[in-house]
Write an enzyme that holds these catalytic residues in place. Structure first.
Site, short mmCIF file in Angstrom:
data_model
loop_
_atom_site.label_atom_id
_atom_site.label_comp_id
_atom_site.label_asym_id
_atom_site.label_seq_id
_atom_site.Cartn_x
_atom_site.Cartn_y
_atom_site.Cartn_z
N THR A 199 70.38 -53.86 -91.29
CA THR A 199 69.83 -53.24 -92.48
C THR A 199 69.14 -51.98 -92.01
O THR A 199 68.16 -52.07 -91.31
CB THR A 199 68.87 -54.19 -93.17
OG1 THR A 199 69.56 -55.34 -93.51
CG2 THR A 199 68.21 -53.60 -94.40
N GLU A 285 67.72 -56.63 -82.53
CA GLU A 285 67.10 -57.95 -82.51
C GLU A 285 67.39 -58.66 -81.19
O GLU A 285 68.54 -58.88 -80.82
CB GLU A 285 67.61 -58.79 -83.68
CG GLU A 285 67.04 -58.32 -85.01
CD GLU A 285 67.67 -59.00 -86.21
OE1 GLU A 285 67.06 -58.91 -87.29
OE2 GLU A 285 68.73 -59.61 -86.07
#
Length: 412
Positions: A199, A285
């Site tokens: 995102t 991440e």
């Protein structure tokens, strides 16, 4: 401007220490906690003293979230934006007609609070897909926007984050027509990153005087060489947006491609986008390393881009780098399935300064030296794929156990 901070560019572009989206004249920003998230800041805003020329690039995902549709509608009216509101925690994606109505309400409430036209107002959302926005909390947050303690650019940088581990902001300065011009930028993105314009959100400000059409063309070109050349996990989000605002307060002569100093502005904007793109890749991440892939000798720039993205997107390449394993076979495999025409006998690969493949064949190398290199926090893979003129650079990160942990429990 401090000349010791000049960046690696042919143009005289200088990095601004602690620069951000409010470095350009006439911009302000802030953030607060309105209750969408448990504790973290979750509502941020960006404001220009005057309506700014606007250009945007958006996700190619067919499930395009309502905030993107509303923002595109705003820009389509006059190609100008003066105020931007962003929430984190809830993406307002796959929310149907109610989600669209909420995005319009979010725009209307914010426009009224900032005393600007709705058509000069943009909105963006990032977070969990499939949940409706808590409009009561957003409305309450909008009412607190003018509280002095909330008005800091650093709070805007924090308010737009989701699984990111750090803020991502930068600014540069240079001269056009003897006027000091600034470009500032902020980005968020850590997972679901494979922009095709994940995102991923990025907002860029400049006080340059430039017409909207030229700005739009420049942004699209630069996005293809920066944000669209990063990947973390191969997923393209529903909410990706890159928005650039130019309010003209530097008072330079109007920029266009025929302006004698056009290249200075273009290269500066490109640098800002590249720096932000690399920070997104570095903050992937669970990532422990930034990985850069440089491809040369391809038949075209497009072919080089496809090959570099193929390498950087390979989970097997990414896990090998995480484990500091010089498994070059995974790299040539990714080159081979990139879909681009090339002669395998002309392919060479290096891990930083260490050559591992030459003319499609193994090249004797020091395994310990290669492992030591792969233990660094920034890794560069060089791939020569022929004698063509095409070259490209892509950025990504390693794939760790932590990535699985984060995404296995994202909803909880």
């Amino acid at each position: 401007m401090k000349h010791e901070n000049q960046l690696a560019t042919k143009e005289k572009v200088y990095l601004v220490p602690d620069g951000n989206v409010t470095t350009p004249k006439g911009f302000s920003a802030g953030g607060l906690h309105c209750g969408i998230r448990k504790k973290k800041l979750d509502l941020g805003w960006l404001y220009s003293d005057v309506p700014a020329q606007a250009a945007g690039v958006y996700t190619t995902n067919l499930f395009q979230a309502p905030p993107l549709k509303v923002t595109q509608e705003s820009i389509a009216k006059e190609n100008k934006i003066q105020a931007l509101l962003v929430n984190s925690g809830v993406a307002n994606a796959c929310t149907g007609m109610q989600g669209l109505e909420d995005a319009y309400q979010m725009r209307r409430l914010f426009a009224e609070k900032m005393n600007v036209s709705e058509t000069h107002t943009a909105v963006a959302s990032t977070g969990l897909i499939g949940e409706l926005l808590p409009m009561d909390k957003i409305s309450e947050g909008i009412n607190r926007i003018h509280e002095q303690e909330n008005n800091k650019a650093s709070r805007f940088e924090t308010a737009i984050l989701t699984t990111d581990t750090r803020e991502k902001g930068v600014a540069v300065q240079f001269e056009i027509d003897g006027k000091e011009v600034s470009i500032g930028g902020v980005a968020k993105g850590s997972g679901m990153i494979n922009p095709k314009m994940a995102t991923m959100l990025s907002f860029i400000t400049t006080d340059a005087n430039i017409d909207d059409q030229t700005l739009s063309l420049a942004l699209k070109d630069i996005t293809n060489k920066s944000f669209n050349m990063i990947t973390v996990d191969g997923d393209t989000s529903t909410n990706d947006m890159v928005l650039v605002l130019a309010n003209g307060k530097a008072e330079n002569n109007a920029l266009s491609q025929s302006h004698p100093e056009w290249n200075t502005f273009f290269e500066a904007l490109k640098l800002v986008c590249e720096l932000l793109a690399k920070e997104i890749a570095r903050d992937g991440e669970g990532a422990t390393k930034l990985v850069e892939v440089q491809v040369n000798g391809a038949s075209s720039e497009e072919a080089a881009q496809a090959i570099s993205k193929s390498i950087i997107s390979s989970n097997l390449v990414k896990t090998a780098i995480h484990g500091a394993d010089a498994n070059w076979g995974r790299i040539i495999t990714a080159i081979g399935y990139s879909g681009q025409q090339l002669d395998p006998d002309e392919v060479s690969v290096s891990l930083g300064p260490i050559k591992v493949v030459e003319n499609g064949m193994p090249f004797a190398f020091d395994e310990k030296a290669a492992k030591d290199y792969l233990l660094k926090d920034t890794i560069t893979i060089f791939a020569g794929v022929g004698n063509g003129q095409g070259s490209a650079t892509a950025w990504g990160c390693d794939l760790s156990y932590e990535y699985v942990r984060i995404n296995a429990s994202y909803r909880t």
